[in-house]
Scaffold this active site. Structure first.
Site, short mmCIF file in Angstrom:
data_model
loop_
_atom_site.label_atom_id
_atom_site.label_comp_id
_atom_site.label_asym_id
_atom_site.label_seq_id
_atom_site.Cartn_x
_atom_site.Cartn_y
_atom_site.Cartn_z
N SER A 565 5.59 0.69 9.92
CA SER A 565 4.52 -0.69 9.89
C SER A 565 5.69 -1.55 10.14
O SER A 565 6.26 -1.60 11.03
CB SER A 565 4.69 -0.83 8.28
OG SER A 565 3.47 -2.28 7.97
N HIS A 680 -3.58 2.92 7.05
CA HIS A 680 -2.19 2.46 7.42
C HIS A 680 -1.56 2.83 6.72
O HIS A 680 0.13 3.59 7.36
CB HIS A 680 -2.35 1.43 6.86
CG HIS A 680 -1.01 0.15 7.20
ND1 HIS A 680 -0.93 0.29 8.20
CD2 HIS A 680 -0.22 -0.10 6.38
CE1 HIS A 680 0.79 -0.01 8.83
NE2 HIS A 680 0.86 -0.42 7.58
#
Length: 706
Positions: A565, A680
């Protein structure tokens, strides 16, 4: 009160007027790989499948892959894991995944049972069975249950692990869905109970109802038995906000509803919702976190707060009388004041105590305040050390008499010590060991230490080194440097059976860097590396890498980096700037195209961290580190492994796709793997997680092995 509410038409008009003007100031060059941003487009998916096949062929053929995958899967599916629990009334609830329950079980037990080595669990919902019955790839997304009965719950599930979820009302007693209940289609949403027949809903109500970041900007009150279209609007933000939220405190005698406009990732406006529907704005610093606790107000500061005759430092926790504060009084008791080495990691409360988790040079300490009427007392709790503590209160404020009113759970772990879960009692250092995770690898002869590197501007940057058995500072250790460095997230010691089996036990050194941009030393540590100063995170990371080489822990041939991320941006920027330092890069669900990040999915919500690339002055500093714009042909880069997920609706998979495509065009060697599911987190179940991690470790051994 000045109104900030705009109609959908006004918001749309504002967007049309502002966006072209800003883009005209700083137009983006043509992007030949923008077609890869079409997440489900056939051309893009064919490109993904081709890359996946090549990567799997290379890495799954390595000798490490099969045993590492089996080891990781055994850790993920282990029956002797500590079941995480949430208290709801008399029950402790847990969501559990293992080899026989890939999607997972929602189950419950009593505290008396949980104390046993093998508790008897009652299954409430079988997500695998539901997914099979309905032909959907359901992934658990949490629940919101109505206290104090805890019978009705709003269950959230996603397709494939995305942030967008469906909501379905569920009866925990009958274990059935309510067919005509509060059910909502897939969206990035928030829901909460008002009472048994009314809920607050923030979701996609149609054109103009979402923010530029892709979250809800309108909260409505929805009455049972009526169509959602008839729900009454209670609160609105504007398109440029990140989102709107609602927080409900049902404590008897102290009932409050707080409505929140998240202006950006760190700043908000908060309003008390009065019984007559009036919204009373709370007079607070926009970046402060405020929590009501019965007759008290707790304020956590993220910047210095100057008031007449008093100044409170960033990172402090202040206590005020809630009623007096709302009437204008500014009288505080400081419950925590930061120092150069200490920051507030978090806090929770029992019935009569406030428990503070403190970071001291990235290790946890526990302190408590006791509230006996107007009398306050403070003490340091004798808690396990020097690893990481996490604390969860078991207090239920909805119960008039709560037998667990001052009880809390405390979990301890460090890099080489498995998690232990204790039942503590506020006011006492005596605690009961509830669960202990068995060792998942042989740590005999291994050790962990904390060192410091000197960054480019002289800042001392801490990092942890986990040494495998027999390792020496001979410059030949396969070494993985992990980092994040953003959003005030702290990287504290953790226990990982996967790392133990796949890395330490095979001779690998793990290094965890505590970079500026993170939260290890509080808000100032974070704010030192945002926007125009974001490069400081990368300088810190480079400094740690150079320090590892200087200390002969490793050399560039054996040094790899990993991050996900924002950490994916970290490793992307760092390997582009200093390719000479590394021989492996695991770049997970990354941001990489910082010219377009704010236009992709939730990207607009992160401009408070990175800046606005449509502003020429801000693009001037973003452009210097944006990996997609700075990678060049003719430079020798390490062979990178990019990993992402098609179902990641937070960080767009286009970042990794486009970076890989550009590097391939430039003639660089790389590997690419995109899980079609997973959100994610990169994976939707334990088998997918094991596959992904085994690919990553096989790549690391390929690149870094002696």
């Amino acid at each position: 009160m000045k109104t900030l509410i705009k109609s959908s038409a006004q918001l749309l008009l504002s967007a049309l007027l502002i966006t072209p003007h800003a883009m005209a100031q700083n137009p983006a060059p043509a992007d030949p790989y923008q077609w890869l941003e079409d997440v489900q487009g056939e051309r893009a998916l064919n490109w993904v499948r081709e890359r996946n096949a090549g990567t799997q062929k290379v890495l799954q053929a390595r000798a490490e892959y099969a045993p590492v995958r089996a080891d990781i899967l055994s850790v993920l599916n282990a029956k002797d894991r500590i079941p995480g629990i949430v208290r709801r009334g008399d029950w402790l609830y847990n969501f559990w995944q293992d080899a026989g329950n890939k999607r997972g079980l929602l189950r419950r037990t009593s505290l008396a049972e949980y104390r046993k080595a093998a508790p008897a669990w009652e299954t409430v919902l079988d997500l695998d069975a539901l997914a099979t019955k309905e032909g959907e790839n359901w992934v658990w997304g949490g629940s919101v249950c109505l206290a104090p009965e805890y019978r009705r719950c709003l269950l959230m599930m996603s397709r494939g692990g995305a942030d967008a979820k469906v909501v379905r009302e569920f009866d925990l007693f009958s274990k059935t869905f309510i067919a005509d209940g509060f059910n909502l289609p897939e969206a990035k949403l928030q829901v909460d109970w008002i009472d048994a027949d009314n809920i607050f809903v923030a979701t996609d109500f149609g054109p103009g109802s979402m923010t530029d970041s892709g979250y809800a900007r309108i909260i409505k009150r929805w009455k049972r038995g009526t169509p959602l279209a008839s729900a009454a609007t209670v609160f609105e933000g504007v398109a440029k906000d990140v989102a709107v939220q609602v927080s409900i405190d049902r404590t008897p005698g102290f009932e409050r509803t707080v409505l929140i406009r998240a202006l950006d990732f760190y700043n908000s406006k908060q309003f008390l919702l009065a019984a007559d529907g009036k919204q009373i704005e709370l007079d607070l610093p926009s970046d402060a976190n405020a929590t009501f606790w019965r007759d008290k107000l707790l304020i956590e500061l993220k910047s210095d707060w100057k008031l007449p005759g008093q100044t409170h430092a960033s990172g402090s926790l202040l206590l005020a009388d809630a009623t007096a504060y709302l009437k204008g009084e500014r009288k505080f008791r400081s419950l925590f004041t930061p120092t150069a080495s200490r920051s507030l990691d978090g806090y929770t409360h029992t019935h009569s105590h406030l428990l503070l988790t403190i970071n001291e040079h990235v290790t946890s300490k526990l302190e408590e305040w006791k509230f006996d009427g107007a009398k306050l007392s403070h003490r340091v709790v004798n808690a396990p050390s020097p690893g990481h503590l996490s604390v969860t209160s078991l207090h239920d404020p909805m119960l008039a008499k709560d037998a667990m009113g001052d009880a809390y759970l405390i979990n301890y772990a460090d890099f080489l010590t498995p998690d232990s879960l204790f039942l503590g009692q506020a006011g006492s250092d005596t605690r009961e060991l509830l669960k202990a995770r068995p060792s998942q690898f042989n740590a005999e002869g291994m050790r962990a230490e904390q060192l410091f590197a000197t960054s480019k501007d002289g800042t001392q940057v801490p990092y942890f080194v986990v040494w495998p058995k027999g390792a020496k500072a001979d410059g030949a250790n396969p070494t993985l440097l992990y980092g994040y460095g953003g959003f005030q997230v702290s990287l504290q010691p953790w226990y990982s059976g996967g790392f133990g089996k796949a890395w330490y036990s095979r001779g690998g050194v793990l290094v965890v860097a505590n970079l500026r941009g993170g939260g290890e030393y509080g808000p100032n540590w974070h704010q030192a590396a945002i926007k125009a100063n974001k490069q400081k995170s990368y300088d810190d990371y480079i400094a740690v890498a150079e320090d590892l080489i200087k200390r002969k822990i490793t050399v560039p041939r054996h040094l790899g980096i990993m991050g996900g991320s924002n950490g994916g941006l970290l490793v992307g920027a760092t390997f582009v700037q200093r390719p000479d330092l590394f021989n492996a890069v695991v770049c997970q669900v990354p941001l990489l195209d910082m010219r377009r990040y704010h236009t992709l999915l939730a990207g607009a919500s992160w401009m408070a961290e990175y800046g606005n690339p449509d502003d020429a002055a801000e693009w001037a500093f973003i452009s210097k580190y944006s990996p997609y714009q700075n990678v060049k042909a003719g430079v020798k880069y390490p062979k990178v492994l990019f990993t992402t997920s098609t179902r990641d609706d937070r960080v767009h998979p286009g970042h990794a796709r486009k970076m890989a495509a550009r590097m391939l065009e430039q003639g660089h060697e790389l590997l690419y793997y995109e899980n079609i599911e997973g959100g994610h987190g990169g994976a939707a179940d334990n088998e997918q997680r094991a596959t992904l991690q085994a690919l990553e470790f096989s790549y690391l051994w390929q690149q870094l092995g002696r």
